[in-house]
Write a protein that holds these residues in place. Structure first.
Motif, PDB file in Angstrom:
ATOM      1  N   GLU A 256      33.450  32.783  30.688  1.00  0.00           N
ATOM      2  CA  GLU A 256      34.619  33.423  30.195  1.00  0.00           C
ATOM      3  C   GLU A 256      35.278  32.726  28.696  1.00  0.00           C
ATOM      4  O   GLU A 256      35.370  33.410  27.836  1.00  0.00           O
ATOM      5  N   LEU A 277      37.701  42.769  29.207  1.00  0.00           N
ATOM      6  CA  LEU A 277      36.380  43.029  29.623  1.00  0.00           C
ATOM      7  C   LEU A 277      36.141  44.478  30.234  1.00  0.00           C
ATOM      8  O   LEU A 277      34.907  44.889  30.497  1.00  0.00           O
ATOM      9  N   GLN A 321      22.692  40.496  45.557  1.00  0.00           N
ATOM     10  CA  GLN A 321      23.957  41.353  45.600  1.00  0.00           C
ATOM     11  C   GLN A 321      24.207  41.886  44.359  1.00  0.00           C
ATOM     12  O   GLN A 321      24.973  42.622  44.172  1.00  0.00           O
ATOM     13  N   PHE A 323      25.642  40.523  41.846  1.00  0.00           N
ATOM     14  CA  PHE A 323      27.102  40.152  41.510  1.00  0.00           C
ATOM     15  C   PHE A 323      27.080  39.816  39.901  1.00  0.00           C
ATOM     16  O   PHE A 323      26.113  39.109  39.823  1.00  0.00           O
ATOM     17  N   GLN A 325      29.122  37.382  37.722  1.00  0.00           N
ATOM     18  CA  GLN A 325      30.071  36.515  38.105  1.00  0.00           C
ATOM     19  C   GLN A 325      30.564  35.936  36.773  1.00  0.00           C
ATOM     20  O   GLN A 325      29.766  35.741  35.904  1.00  0.00           O
ATOM     21  N   THR A 328      35.481  31.093  34.797  1.00  0.00           N
ATOM     22  CA  THR A 328      37.127  31.609  34.342  1.00  0.00           C
ATOM     23  C   THR A 328      37.176  30.406  33.032  1.00  0.00           C
ATOM     24  O   THR A 328      36.589  29.130  33.283  1.00  0.00           O
ATOM     25  N   GLY A 332      37.385  28.120  37.123  1.00  0.00           N
ATOM     26  CA  GLY A 332      37.207  28.706  39.027  1.00  0.00           C
ATOM     27  C   GLY A 332      36.172  29.674  38.751  1.00  0.00           C
ATOM     28  O   GLY A 332      35.509  29.965  37.534  1.00  0.00           O
ATOM     29  N   GLN A 333      35.877  30.086  39.626  1.00  0.00           N
ATOM     30  CA  GLN A 333      34.707  31.175  39.552  1.00  0.00           C
ATOM     31  C   GLN A 333      35.230  32.618  40.086  1.00  0.00           C
ATOM     32  O   GLN A 333      36.120  32.599  41.212  1.00  0.00           O
ATOM     33  N   ARG A 334      34.849  33.731  39.614  1.00  0.00           N
ATOM     34  CA  ARG A 334      35.145  34.977  40.148  1.00  0.00           C
ATOM     35  C   ARG A 334      34.007  35.902  39.780  1.00  0.00           C
ATOM     36  O   ARG A 334      33.263  35.678  38.969  1.00  0.00           O
ATOM     37  N   LEU A 335      34.447  37.150  40.513  1.00  0.00           N
ATOM     38  CA  LEU A 335      33.332  38.129  40.322  1.00  0.00           C
ATOM     39  C   LEU A 335      34.151  39.079  39.006  1.00  0.00           C
ATOM     40  O   LEU A 335      35.054  39.004  39.054  1.00  0.00           O
ATOM     41  N   ASP A 337      33.871  42.511  38.712  1.00  0.00           N
ATOM     42  CA  ASP A 337      33.272  43.921  39.220  1.00  0.00           C
ATOM     43  C   ASP A 337      33.326  44.988  38.466  1.00  0.00           C
ATOM     44  O   ASP A 337      33.782  45.065  37.449  1.00  0.00           O
ATOM     45  N   LEU A 339      34.556  48.504  37.180  1.00  0.00           N
ATOM     46  CA  LEU A 339      35.850  49.045  37.046  1.00  0.00           C
ATOM     47  C   LEU A 339      36.102  50.023  38.005  1.00  0.00           C
ATOM     48  O   LEU A 339      35.386  50.934  38.279  1.00  0.00           O
ATOM     49  N   SER A 340      37.201  50.072  38.866  1.00  0.00           N
ATOM     50  CA  SER A 340      37.413  50.967  39.807  1.00  0.00           C
ATOM     51  C   SER A 340      38.606  51.867  39.391  1.00  0.00           C
ATOM     52  O   SER A 340      39.861  51.303  38.987  1.00  0.00           O
TER      53      SER A 340
ATOM     54  N   TYR B  46      41.730  34.059  37.944  1.00  0.00           N
ATOM     55  CA  TYR B  46      41.301  32.605  37.462  1.00  0.00           C
ATOM     56  C   TYR B  46      40.466  31.677  38.379  1.00  0.00           C
ATOM     57  O   TYR B  46      40.312  30.619  38.115  1.00  0.00           O
ATOM     58  N   GLY B  47      40.323  32.174  39.597  1.00  0.00           N
ATOM     59  CA  GLY B  47      39.372  31.333  40.495  1.00  0.00           C
ATOM     60  C   GLY B  47      40.149  29.991  40.891  1.00  0.00           C
ATOM     61  O   GLY B  47      39.334  29.107  40.965  1.00  0.00           O
ATOM     62  N   ASP B  50      38.857  27.458  43.681  1.00  0.00           N
ATOM     63  CA  ASP B  50      37.912  26.674  43.562  1.00  0.00           C
ATOM     64  C   ASP B  50      38.361  25.291  43.104  1.00  0.00           C
ATOM     65  O   ASP B  50      37.539  24.166  43.303  1.00  0.00           O
ATOM     66  N   GLU B 348      37.694  52.320  45.372  1.00  0.00           N
ATOM     67  CA  GLU B 348      37.623  53.477  45.012  1.00  0.00           C
ATOM     68  C   GLU B 348      38.356  54.539  46.098  1.00  0.00           C
ATOM     69  O   GLU B 348      38.479  55.646  45.622  1.00  0.00           O
ATOM     70  N   ASN B 367      37.672  42.639  44.371  1.00  0.00           N
ATOM     71  CA  ASN B 367      37.291  42.484  42.803  1.00  0.00           C
ATOM     72  C   ASN B 367      36.893  41.178  42.453  1.00  0.00           C
ATOM     73  O   ASN B 367      36.146  41.301  41.479  1.00  0.00           O
ATOM     74  N   TYR B 368      37.404  40.146  42.959  1.00  0.00           N
ATOM     75  CA  TYR B 368      37.208  38.930  42.376  1.00  0.00           C
ATOM     76  C   TYR B 368      36.404  37.898  43.061  1.00  0.00           C
ATOM     77  O   TYR B 368      35.798  36.907  42.740  1.00  0.00           O
ATOM     78  N   PHE B 371      32.092  37.751  46.336  1.00  0.00           N
ATOM     79  CA  PHE B 371      30.573  36.987  46.201  1.00  0.00           C
ATOM     80  C   PHE B 371      30.835  35.665  47.213  1.00  0.00           C
ATOM     81  O   PHE B 371      29.701  35.339  47.450  1.00  0.00           O
TER      82      PHE B 371
END
Ligand code: SF4
Lengths: 348, 391
Positions: A256, A277, A321, A323, A325, A328, A332-335, A337, A339-340, B46-47, B50, B348, B367-368, B371
């Motif tokens: 990020e 994003l 998968q 993904f 990822q 941040t 930290g780590q995040r997905l 994803d 857009l919904s 911001y995870g 972790d 959705e 969403n976040y 995984f």
């Protein structure tokens, strides 16, 4: 020849009416006095139903892309629907690695739409096509009743030639590849959002709307082996990378802190609870290449005026998968994803 | 992203994370509930998990305004639009909350109901003023933060004598929800939800101040730290909670002193109490009927109260049978414990309300954090986004 007794189109006060789409004299007049004059080129000047185009060089293949443009507002800081319709389609052809050659345009106009606004849009289109060196060679006009359109809808189709042997595509990303972007993200989306009256939100954010074929030429000249190019339009960077990850059957790991976002877009996003994003871009490029090519690709992008803020933002990973990822800024780590739905401001 | 923000600084975060690890006693477990959806969002976005040691766990609470909206209330809005031909205006996320008959406001809109999104209560009032021939209902939701703007438009509508405008009020109150959780058998009797403290909401507290939480701290012996929505705020609050637990204290502390004081915004409180009064009881999604937990419009404003104006009668509608939103909102289960998660229920096509807003536990995890459910077990125990508990 136009008979003398036809009064010229009133481009200041006039409005579109149903006659302008009826196929008769009024429509011919609109086409001749506005479209053909503004977009002037030999093909359009013929006034035939289609354009007769020279065949590409032996070994080259044709690339065809089409795009419908529905934007509200029609005019926004940094552009309007006309220029956007040209840039968007040129970019769709160019990210395939092809040289954009010709455009077609079809207009759906709403009864009552001011001719002055239409003229502004068509001239902006003409200027964009001229600057890009890609002429609009044929087109179509329809008029719908008031209430059945949003002023103007424009569909553009682009035709390009793909040099022999060039191979680019969303399915070609491989684990280990570098992910690059050509500049800061979210400007078009935020410029549009900020214009919407109900947001009552002042900003100097300008759309990044631009034709990317020059930038892409420079990149491909430096690194012919680029594997994937894409313009992250609707859905933003996040959606584009998810598309590529799925097509290629891979995942991605981004950093990020390395992703360029202007301070203004970041601040506006903060205010509205949006993520830059996921915001649309109209003049940015995502490129994926082998890691050993990344430095050369970055240098080529940065040497072009549209790629000065290019950055390496992450890498392709092996992930069943698919993904995408994000590490941040926080560590930290995040997905990241898909857009919904529409990006919506938070409530609380 | 390339902008310096003192509340997002990665180096500061790592420093704070080290401090938390140093202060957390490895021999004990810490479970804290962040009540507010804004915190849930910040933690996932911001995870933050972790950066926490495995014995510090965050439980997502019911503080997402759309998550706690029961089906029956959304049905009221849809019925108003279909049966009375009114224009219903509401905030974006409300549009996707599942209602009866497989509908949501968004789906009802696609079937011809005049339902529109607005960014503020003032926008709703403005539409009613602009188009006097249109009957406009503002579907108001939210905790204490969004209540004053609703109160203001009600005052304005009365001052203007605006006949074509009314409010369908669904405003709820934070303290009563916290109390319901603390009184729940999972916390009190069975201890299946270990709860060592709360992160108190940010924006809500700018209105009501920190005083209302003093009761929980004293009565239930639970520390409360009010925190801002920035991830560093959240981490600082976690550190303060750990300290209180270690020292055996249960007090209300304020990490968010840049915006919150003990008494809150008295002007806003006065405005709210002029326009609203307590409802005896209100249904919350996941928590059921909660006494004195919501607001209704006072009698002098009855002409602008959609419930009175249209004689609406509330019907409670149960959630989808397999939906675990209720247990999730009480901290009893985590999203991946739900059979529908990420299969039938996705952002959705949400089956439950927790999947709608990114402040909801299910959507935040989808969403976040999704995984993590697929991560190969690398032997290191990464703390789960929420706690897994027997139901
Ligand atoms: S996954 Fe969907 S159905 Fe299951 S608890 Fe979450 S919101 Fe409810």
């Amino acid at each position: 020849m136009k008979p003398d007794y036809v009064r010229p189109l009133d481009l200041r006060q006039g409005r579109i009416d149903l006659n302008h789409g009826a196929g008769g004299r009024a429509m011919t007049q609109l086409i001749e006095e506005l479209f053909a004059r503004a977009l002037a080129n030999d093909y359009l000047g013929q006034g035939d139903d289609g354009a007769v185009l020279p065949a590409p060089a032996p070994g080259e293949r044709l690339v065809l892309a089409t795009d419908a443009h529905v934007v509200s507002p029609l005019f926004f800081p940094g552009g309007d629907i006309g220029a956007l319709a040209v840039h968007g389609t040129i970019n769709d052809v160019a990210v395939m690695g092809a040289r954009p050659l010709y455009l077609t345009a079809s207009f759906i106009l709403e009864e009552g739409f001011p001719l002055a606004d239409l003229a502004r849009i068509v001239h902006s289109m003409a200027a964009a096509a001229h600057a890009a060196g890609v002429p609009v060679v044929t087109g179509d006009t329809k008029v719908v009743e008031q209430g059945k359109g949003d002023g103007v809808f424009i569909s553009t189709t682009g035709l390009g030639a793909l040099p022999a042997g060039r191979k680019l595509g969303g399915a070609l990303a491989r684990p280990g590849d570098a992910v690059l972007v050509s500049g800061s993200l979210g400007e078009h989306g935020m410029a549009i959002l900020a214009q919407r009256e109900s947001l009552a939100f002042e900003s100097a954010i300008v759309s990044d709307s631009a034709a990317l074929h020059g930038l892409i030429d420079a990149l491909l000249a430096a690194v012919p082996g680029v594997r994937v190019l894409r313009d992250p339009t609707r859905g933003g960077l996040a959606t584009t990378l998810n598309e590529i990850a799925r097509q290629s059957g891979v995942g991605m790991q981004l950093d990020e802190a390395a992703i360029p976002v202007s301070a203004q877009v970041a601040a506006a996003c903060e205010l509205l609870g949006l993520d830059p994003l996921y915001l649309a871009n109209e003049g940015k490029l995502v490129a994926i290449c082998a890691p050993e090519d990344a430095e050369a690709a970055l240098a080529a992008l940065r040497a072009h005026p549209l790629g000065r803020a290019a950055a390496r933002i992450g890498e392709v990973t092996a992930d069943p998968q698919h993904f995408v990822q994000l590490r941040t800024t926080f560590g930290g780590q995040r997905l990241l994803d898909w857009l919904s739905g529409e990006p919506l401001p938070r409530i609380c | 992203m390339k902008y310096v923000d003192e509340f997002r600084d990665g180096t500061l975060a790592r420093g704070l994370a080290a401090a938390i690890r140093a202060e957390a006693d490895p021999a004990r477990r810490y479970a804290f509930m962040e009540f507010c959806g804004g915190h849930t969002h910040a933690i996932s976005r911001y995870g933050v998990t972790d950066l926490l040691p495995p014995n510090v766990r965050m439980i997502h609470g019911p503080g997402c305004p759309v998550c706690v909206l029961p089906i029956g209330r959304i049905d009221l809005a849809i019925r108003l639009a279909f049966e009375r031909g009114v224009t219903v205006l509401t905030y974006g996320d409300c549009l996707r909350v599942p209602a009866s008959d497989g509908l949501s406001m968004l789906k009802a809109k696609a079937r011809g109901a005049d339902i529109r999104m607005v960014y503020s209560a003032a926008d709703a009032l403005a539409l009613a003023q602009r188009e006097p021939g249109r009957e406009v209902v503002f579907f108001a939701i939210g905790f204490e933060t969004t209540t004053p703007p609703t109160a203001l438009v009600l005052q304005q509508a009365r001052a203007l004598g605006l006949a074509n405008f009314s409010v369908l009020c669904n405003h709820v109150l934070t303290p009563s929800a916290i109390q319901t959780i603390l009184e729940s058998p999972e916390v009190r009797q069975f201890g299946t939800v270990p709860l060592d403290g709360f992160i108190g909401p940010a924006h809500v507290s700018t209105i009501i101040g920190s005083r209302p939480y003093e009761f929980f701290a004293e009565e239930y012996r639970k520390p409360v730290v009010i925190a801002g929505f920035e991830p560093l705020d959240v981490m600082q609050a976690i550190r303060m909670l750990i300290r209180q637990v270690n020292e055996g204290r249960a007090e209300v502390e304020n990490e968010f002193t840049r915006a919150v004081n003990r008494d809150g915004n008295l002007k806003a409180q006065a405005l709210v109490s002029e326009v609203f009064e307590l409802r005896r009881s209100f249904e919350w999604r996941g928590l059921g009927q909660v006494p004195y937990s919501a607001l209704r419009i006072r009698a002098p404003f009855a002409a602008w109260d959609a419930e009175v104006k249209f004689g609406l009668d509330y019907r409670s509608v149960p959630d989808h049978k397999a939906c675990e939103c209720g247990a999730i909102l009480r901290g009893v289960k985590r999203p991946s414990d739900c059979r529908l998660f990420a299969t039938v229920c996705t952002p959705e096509n949400p089956m439950g309300s927790c999947m709608v807003s990114s402040e909801g536990a299910c959507a935040a995890h989808y969403n976040y954090g999704r995984f993590r459910d697929h991560a190969p077990d690398n032997g290191r125990s990464t703390p789960p986004a929420t706690i897994r508990l027997a139901s």
